[in-house]
Design an enzyme around this catalytic site. Structure first.
Site, PDB file in Angstrom:
ATOM      1  N   HIS A  37      12.789  -5.185   5.413  1.00 21.46           N
ATOM      2  CA  HIS A  37      11.985  -5.312   6.635  1.00 21.46           C
ATOM      3  C   HIS A  37      10.690  -6.064   6.337  1.00 21.46           C
ATOM      4  CE1 HIS A  37      14.181  -1.362   7.324  1.00 21.46           C
ATOM      5  NE2 HIS A  37      14.535  -2.035   8.412  1.00 21.46           N
ATOM      6  N   GLU A 148      19.829 -11.331   7.624  1.00 24.36           N
ATOM      7  CA  GLU A 148      21.220 -11.769   7.431  1.00 24.36           C
ATOM      8  C   GLU A 148      22.069 -10.636   6.872  1.00 24.36           C
ATOM      9  OE1 GLU A 148      20.594 -15.235   5.023  1.00 24.36           O
ATOM     10  OE2 GLU A 148      19.912 -16.417   6.742  1.00 24.36           O
ATOM     11  N   ASP A 150      22.644  -7.964   8.358  1.00 19.65           N
ATOM     12  CA  ASP A 150      23.475  -7.625   9.513  1.00 19.65           C
ATOM     13  C   ASP A 150      23.945  -8.937  10.135  1.00 19.65           C
ATOM     14  OD1 ASP A 150      22.904  -4.511   9.925  1.00 19.65           O
ATOM     15  OD2 ASP A 150      21.057  -5.479   9.303  1.00 19.65           O
ATOM     16  N   LYS A 184      19.151  -3.694   0.178  1.00 21.23           N
ATOM     17  CA  LYS A 184      18.238  -2.634   0.633  1.00 21.23           C
ATOM     18  C   LYS A 184      18.644  -2.175   2.021  1.00 21.23           C
ATOM     19  CE  LYS A 184      14.455  -3.514  -2.319  1.00 21.23           C
ATOM     20  NZ  LYS A 184      13.495  -2.587  -2.899  1.00 21.23           N
TER      21      LYS A 184
END
Ligand code: AMP
Length: 281
Positions: A37, A148, A150, A184
């Site tokens: 994130h 990327e 997801d 992650k």
């Protein structure tokens, strides 16, 4: 940096920013933030004057037997990460703020959602598209940042933005990994010590696939077998899917003669993990 919970407040702030000519970048998340994130927020902060991060565990994208209730949450830690990554504002609404009683509108992207996670998690992308289109309308950013990791979600959001004429530039950002290769994910915290080691099999299997491609393998069944063989070597892994698809249509392909997405979903114990890579022949 402030955290705001209402749609009204966020709209007022963005309106004021825009009136001053600031560009606005937006990073939608479900919180429990990590370096993946953070990379999105940092990119947004490089490319925009102001950055908004949303933190919202969206109930409509979870299936009835999935982990909505137990999804990890830690707003204080998330605020610290957002601050250090250069965010200006967190939007963290309650469920009732996003879905008041009577809400009855669905957003479906067809085609791209038929396979991969769309097939295994019925209704998941409908939930994602509903919440992302609401957030896009609330925040009205110039640019929005998605991982990327997801890959199917990114393709679906890009399609939705095009089809519904959102005036938003959707940017994909590379997968951030742990040192041992595991992508992650907020869900990695579900893994026991033993499962955490077993979870290395995801990136390891994809690496074997990439090696085969670099040695000239161009048959998708063979590529799939190579990945499956590695995944089967890990007793704690239960395969949900291994798919080789055309990276623009997300349809299965036989011969690898155009850009592909190789995507996998694997349960390690009860935790479902995903990973992928793209390849251009
Ligand atoms: P989530 O909080 O899981 O909904 O993810 C929010 C955004 O962060 C999505 O666009 C994800 O694709 C992205 N993201 C999650 N994990 C990673 C990662 N390891 N690397 C890059 N982006 C990620």
């Amino acid at each position: 940096m402030k955290t705001i919970n209402t749609i009204k407040e966020i709209r007022e702030i963005v309106k004021e920013w825009k009136s001053k000519g600031f560009s606005v970048g937006f990073v939608p998340t479900m919180g429990y933030l990590h370096e993946g994130h953070k990379s999105l927020i940092e990119k947004a902060s490089l490319e925009n004057d102001k950055v908004i991060v949303s933190i919202f565990v969206n109930p409509t994208q979870f299936g009835p037997n999935e982990d909505f209730e137990k999804y990890p949450r830690d707003l204080e830690k998330d605020e610290a990460l957002c601050n250090s990554a250069g965010a200006d504002l967190i939007f963290a609404p309650e469920v009732i703020e996003m879905y008041p009683e009577g809400a009855n509108t669905l957003v479906d992207v067809e085609g791209l959602t038929e396979g991969l996670c769309g097939e295994k998690r019925p209704g998941h992308f409908r939930g994602v598209c509903i919440v992302v289109s609401k957030l896009f309308n609330i925040v009205a950013p110039h640019r929005a940042y998605f991982g990327e990791k997801d890959a199917q979600q990114l393709a679906v959001i890009k399609r939705m933005v095009k089809d519904l004429n959102f005036d938003i530039d959707v940017k994909g950002c590379p997968i951030i990994r742990e040192e041992d290769g595991l992508a992650k994910s907020s869900r990695n915290t579900y893994l026991s010590a033993e499962e955490r080691i077993a979870a290395r099999v995801l990136s390891r299997s994809l690496r074997k696939g990439k090696e085969a491609l670099s040695q000239g393998e161009r048959d998708s069944d063979n590529l799939k077998d190579i990945i499956l063989q590695e995944l089967h070597s890990e007793p704690l892994a239960k395969i949900d899917y291994v798919e080789i698809v055309d990276s623009s249509t997300l349809k299965s392909i036989k011969s690898i003669d155009k850009p592909i997405l190789t995507a996998i979903a694997v349960f390690i114990g009860k935790t479902r993990l995903i990973d992928n890579f793209t390849f251009e022949p």
